[in-house]
Design a protein around this motif. Structure first.
Motif, short mmCIF file in Angstrom:
data_model
loop_
_atom_site.label_atom_id
_atom_site.label_comp_id
_atom_site.label_asym_id
_atom_site.label_seq_id
_atom_site.Cartn_x
_atom_site.Cartn_y
_atom_site.Cartn_z
N CYS A 1 24.05 31.40 -29.30
CA CYS A 1 24.46 31.59 -27.91
C CYS A 1 23.97 32.96 -27.46
N ARG B 1 16.14 29.82 -28.66
CA ARG B 1 17.02 30.25 -27.58
C ARG B 1 17.84 31.45 -28.04
N LYS C 1 24.33 37.87 -20.79
CA LYS C 1 25.28 36.76 -20.87
C LYS C 1 26.19 36.71 -19.64
N HIS D 1 27.23 22.99 -25.23
CA HIS D 1 28.21 23.44 -24.24
C HIS D 1 29.09 22.30 -23.75
N GLU E 1 22.91 25.14 -29.94
CA GLU E 1 23.33 26.45 -30.46
C GLU E 1 23.54 26.40 -31.97
N ASP F 1 30.67 31.59 -28.33
CA ASP F 1 30.46 30.15 -28.58
C ASP F 1 30.32 29.75 -30.05
N GLN G 1 31.21 26.01 -31.13
CA GLN G 1 30.28 24.90 -30.87
C GLN G 1 28.94 25.09 -31.57
#
Ligand code: PEP
Ligand code: MN
Length: 340
Positions: A104, A128, A133, A275, A301, A312, A315
């Motif tokens: 993330c 990524r 953020k 997400h 992620e 995050d 997840q």
């Protein structure tokens, strides 16, 4: 409205029509040079006041039609054939599914380099990682900003992966574009129109996430903002879950929109299962649903130690879970006529 030129219209005829649109009528013109024919979109707030005959009479014009939908450049009326966004040696929207993976947030050089090699090893093509953020709370970790971009750039270079990262403000577009291959517009900024215009003008490919409560039409109109400056279509749509009455998962997974959106737009669409799920346990199944549903890729992620992630973590997949998922996705991709 759009002006469809005859299949054998000459360059001169096309130029003349554009000239009439811009100089006589003071509208904007955007041109799609398709394999079959050239289509010219006539853009302006009052095109509805103009009789289509004004353009129909011009030499080389086949027909003039009004685009009934509120989004124009993103629509298949303007560009019937699928758009493939080519960046270096990858094609987003082609037969190959493009997998983007990474944390993330970029947290350190070591963390992002670890993620880059894990992503690469499993078959991802794009790294990524958020350096700027957009956090719901002002007290939450806001990202390493330019230092994060530098780490990300280095990791991409070393692992030979392209870079996608979010830009949250118009002032930062130039800076982020100097490090990234793809600019990400996050869900919270989908309707930040100045930012959309700024990334469009940068001419970089843009990953446009669907807003938390945006309709499909609003999302595609946001794409129009970027396409207007882009010149050639370089927008990749990304669904990532929406807000509904139901909070069983972090967001309600909007995977069911894929076939309909594909019908409306020529732009490639990738899906973010992370997400939407908000929980690593659901991410693999969510990812598989998107591939079956026709997504052109995924953005997932991952983290070397999700429990310690600065954002995050819940997840984020471990490297081994991601590797397992990729093996399964490769088989599913084949069944649906794609490859990874
Ligand atoms: C992200 O990609 O980490 C992110 C913040 O995504 P979204 O804009 O979809 O919430
Ligand atoms: Mn995130």
């Amino acid at each position: 409205m759009i002006i469809e030129m005859e299949k054998n219209a000459t360059r001169e005829e096309i130029k003349d029509v554009i000239n009439v649109v811009i100089n006589d009528f003071k509208f904007e013109a955007q041109v799609n040079t398709g394999e079959e024919r050239t289509v010219i979109a006539v853009l302006g707030s009052n095109t509805g006041d103009i009789d289509t005959q004004s353009f129909e009479v011009l030499s080389g014009v086949e027909r003039v039609v009004r685009i009934q939908r509120p989004f124009k450049l993103a629509s298949r009326d303007f560009k019937p054939e699928n758009t493939i966004v080519k960046i270096d040696n990858i094609e987003i929207g082609g037969k190959e599914l493009i997998i983007m993976a990474g944390p993330c947030s970029v947290e350190s050089e070591e963390q992002i380099i670890g993620c880059a090699f894990a992503a690469k090893k499993s078959g991802a093509k794009v790294l990524r990682g958020g350096a700027f953020k957009p956090r719901t709370s002002p007290f939450a970790f806001q990202g390493l900003k330019e230092e994060g971009l530098k780490f990300l750039f280095k990791a991409g270079l070393e692992a030979e992966l392209l870079i996608v990262t979010e830009v949250v403000s118009s002032q930062d577009v130039e800076l982020v574009a100097s490090y990234a291959d793809i600019l990400q517009i996050g869900a919270r900024n989908m309707q930040n129109y100045q930012l959309l215009e700024a990334v469009g003008k940068s001419k970089k490919p843009v990953l446009l996430k669907r807003g938390l409560s945006a309709t499909i039409e609003e999302w595609l109109m946001a794409a129009d903002y970027i396409l207007r400056g882009n010149g050639e279509p370089k927008v990749i749509l990304c669904n990532r879950g929406i807000r509904t009455f139901d909070n069983f998962t972090r967001f309600t997974y909007d995977v069911g929109i894929l076939p309909g959106v594909r019908h409306l737009t020529h732009l490639p669409i990738i899906t973010d299962p992370s997400h939407a799920a908000g929980n690593y346990r659901y991410v693999p199944d969510f990812a598989k649903m998107a591939v079956v549903g026709g997504a052109d890729g995924l953005i997932v992620e991952i983290h070397p130690n999700p429990k310690k992630a600065m954002s995050d973590g819940a997840q984020s997949l471990t490297f081994s879970d991601f590797s397992l998922l990729m093996e399964e996705l490769k088989k599913i991709a084949e069944v649906v006529g794609r490859k990874i």
